[in-house]
Design a protein around this motif. Structure first.
Motif, short mmCIF file in Angstrom:
data_model
loop_
_atom_site.label_atom_id
_atom_site.label_comp_id
_atom_site.label_asym_id
_atom_site.label_seq_id
_atom_site.Cartn_x
_atom_site.Cartn_y
_atom_site.Cartn_z
N THR A 1 0.82 -1.21 0.00
CA THR A 1 0.00 0.00 0.00
C THR A 1 0.86 1.26 0.00
O THR A 1 0.60 2.21 -0.75
N ALA A 2 1.91 1.24 0.82
CA ALA A 2 2.74 2.44 0.96
C ALA A 2 3.47 2.78 -0.34
O ALA A 2 3.78 3.94 -0.59
N LEU A 3 3.74 1.77 -1.18
CA LEU A 3 4.46 2.05 -2.42
C LEU A 3 3.55 2.65 -3.49
O LEU A 3 4.03 3.21 -4.47
N GLY A 4 2.24 2.49 -3.31
CA GLY A 4 1.32 3.07 -4.28
C GLY A 4 1.40 2.36 -5.63
O GLY A 4 1.57 1.14 -5.70
#
Lengths: 295, 340
Positions: free
Chosen positions: A254-257
């Motif tokens: 999620t954090a990497l998009g």
């Protein structure tokens, strides 16, 4: 300038590079650092001597360094409300601290909670719940013609799709400890830590080749979802299920998009995937070799 | 590693103020700078400030990661603002973005590389029940299960108890003013909204002067200065971008002139912010504030515990009258809360 209160300096510290990632570990106690120095003796220093992440092992109150010493895990990235560990489990605290930095702070690679081994420049990824046997299988394969790339995290480079090695100490739990001790009697092990929050734990030093070649990435070629404790079986896994299981296995998807999504779907679209059930390690290794030969 | 040199937050302040000064750092200095920047939630800001500056390869890779992380954080924050906008649009009430999300939405220099946590919005106090109901109906839930905390927020705070979205796992703080109702200072909340500026997507942000007043209020009239280096960097960027014309008048309208002046002086001290000559007066307490703001060591650890404790107590002193403070701290203590 006068100091109102002189904060104590970091008493003991250690720095290491595991694959492409540099760490430093600072500690209020000597013993966890001594264990790291021994077990990571063959590893290099962080690139340019600047670590990517810092881990701190500290006493919550000064006297807790001595009285019932309890090791708090800190660092660049922390979880609130993490419980301390007894000093006898300081090595585990250091390893948990390093894993935590990766899980919460790593942004260069898509992180898969998976073990990885390599042969002929191609990588086999194994992922599953705790207890599925991914560490054990990776440790054993790592002594049988495969290069161990890591037992905890597989690092996928979103730009190239290659998997990078992260061969930290292999974390063996409970029954796996005896299995690996018997299978690789000449290996180097850390201290046996009983009754930790994760059960009994003993760390295994990866084979020399795994450390010497840890800068070599590999092209992912097969993904397995092993499951220990069942009669031998195997089934193909649909891309939709692979996708969901890999998103669950990734700590930073999620954090990497968008780059994380692209890297993950590329794995799903290009890798054959199989779920394998196995009753014992020998059976699993035979299944792995057969599937690999059929690629 | 870093045995001889003792670093503190001044290392980070210097790098932000004068990026070229990092040329003198050795590996230990870079390591300390990165650790302090992460602890102060300024890694992305630092990475942008240092773009183009010579640095070791390992540091350059860390900076690339920090910029990418901030860019993704910006996307997520703006998306969260859009989610709130869609839910609140039917209410036909002004919704003013605050802090990091506002800076990012408006493309302000304070938003470049900034980490953004919760979504902070300001709405008129007489619409807050409707806003709360709309959010609860659209997937947001209470974070605080504790009835004391909940009641405390509703009776005394400048915002609703924090809400979290059950699917996106993001928090929203719904404010109706910028300081707790128990504080001795009462800013003009109606003026904050009346003079807010449309952003073009249906949302609004505070006027530049009010953004500065809010940042200063948050830093010096409310909290215990935790995360203060980032708040002060916001203030630095806002002053550099919008100047100080009319700022003192606006601050005094809200009763926050002293706080705004202190913010400007400290921004000048830490980040070399351009402020009017007449504001550069000497105040003995400023040195204490500065030491509290920079209380980190080269491992990113909080230092100067007595000073921190002092500012923690001060924050409560500012926030509520003595008898109420005593009751509050006693309740919190019994529940097992310990500061620092």
């Amino acid at each position: 300038m006068t100091m109102m209160v002189a904060g104590p300096a970091v008493r003991h510290s250690f720095a290491v590079r595991i694959g492409p990632v540099g760490f430093r570990v600072g500690s209020d106690w000597r013993t966890p650092i001594a264990a790291l120095e021994t077990l990571y003796a063959d590893y290099p220093a962080p690139a340019d001597d600047v670590p990517d992440f810092s881990v701190r092992l500290f006493a919550r109150r000064p006297w807790r360094r001595f009285v019932r010493p309890a090791v708090m895990i800190g660092g660049d990235y922390v979880l609130p409300e993490a419980a301390p560990l007894p000093l006898a489990q300081g090595l585990l605290a250091a390893e948990m601290g390093m894993n935590l930095q990766m899980a919460l702070g790593q942004r260069r690679y898509l992180l898969l909670h998976a073990s990885a081994v390599e042969r002929d420049g191609r990588a086999l990824l194994m992922t599953g719940m705790s207890g599925a046997g991914k560490s054990t299988l990776a440790a054993l394969l790592g002594r049988r013609g495969w290069r161990l790339m890591g037992d905890e995290f597989a690092l996928i480079d979103p730009e190239t799709g290659l998997v990078h090695a992260f061969p930290r100490l292999v974390s063996l739990k409970n029954a796996a400890i005896g299995v690996v001790e018997r299978a690789i009697p000449d290996a180097r092990f850390g201290p046996l830590m009983r009754a930790t929050p994760k059960g009994d734990i003993r760390h295994l030093v990866p084979a020399a080749e795994a450390i010497a070649r840890m800068e070599e990435p590999a092209r992912p070629a097969l993904i397995l979802f092993p499951r220990y404790g069942f009669e031998p079986a195997e089934r193909p896994v649909a891309p939709s299920e692979v996708f969901v299981r890999l998103t669950q296995a990734s700590t930073n998807y999620t954090a990497l998009g968008e780059p994380g999504f692209a890297a993950l779907t590329r794995l799903v679209e290009t890798l054959p995937a199989r779920a394998i059930d196995y009753p014992d390690a020998e059976s699993a290794i035979a299944q792995v070799e057969r599937l690999w030969a059929a690629l | 590693m870093g045995r001889a040199v003792r670093y503190d937050g001044d290392l980070l302040a210097r790098a932000l103020r004068d990026p070229a000064s990092t040329g003198s750092l050795d590996a230990g200095g870079w390591t300390a700078l990165i650790g302090i920047a992460r602890a102060e939630q300024l890694a992305g800001t630092l990475a942008h400030r240092l773009e183009g500056v010579a640095m070791p390869g390992a540091v350059a890779r860390i900076m690339v990661d920090a910029r990418a992380s901030a860019a993704q954080g910006r996307i997520a924050a703006l998306w969260e603002a859009e989610m709130a906008r869609r839910v609140l649009a039917p209410l036909d009430c002004p919704v003013v973005l605050l802090k990091g999300t506002a800076f990012a939405a408006a493309g302000l220099s304070a938003g470049v590389g900034r980490s953004i946590g919760d979504l902070d919005i300001l709405v008129p106090r007489d619409r807050i029940d409707a806003v709360e109901a709309a959010l609860l109906g659209a997937g947001w839930e209470w974070v605080k299960p504790d009835p004391y905390d909940d009641a405390y927020y509703r009776r005394w705070m400048h915002e609703l108890p924090p809400l979290i979205h059950r699917e996106r796992d993001r928090m929203i703080d719904v404010h109706h003013t910028i300081l707790p109702l128990t504080a001795r200072i009462t800013p003009d909340a109606a003026a904050l909204i009346a003079d807010s500026v449309a952003l073009g997507n249906g949302l609004r942000m505070l006027s530049p002067a009010d953004m500065l007043v809010h940042a200063a209020a948050h830093l010096f009239a409310d909290g215990d200065l935790a995360g203060g280096m980032r708040n002060l960097w916001d203030i630095h960027c806002l002053i550099e971008q919008f100047g100080t014309d009319g700022l003192a008048e606006r601050a005094s309208h809200h009763g926050l002139e002293a706080e705004v002046h202190r913010a400007a002086r400290l921004a000048h001290a830490l980040y070399d912010t351009a402020i009017p000559e007449a504001w550069r007066t000497r105040h003995r307490a400023d040195a204490l504030y500065r030491r509290r703001l920079t209380a980190r060591d080269g491992w990113g650890r909080p230092t100067r515990p007595l000073l921190r404790q002092g500012f923690y107590l001060r924050s409560h002193w500012l926030r509520m009258p003595p008898a109420m403070l005593a009751r509050h701290l006693w309740t919190k203590w019994r529940k097992g809360y310990r500061p620092v």
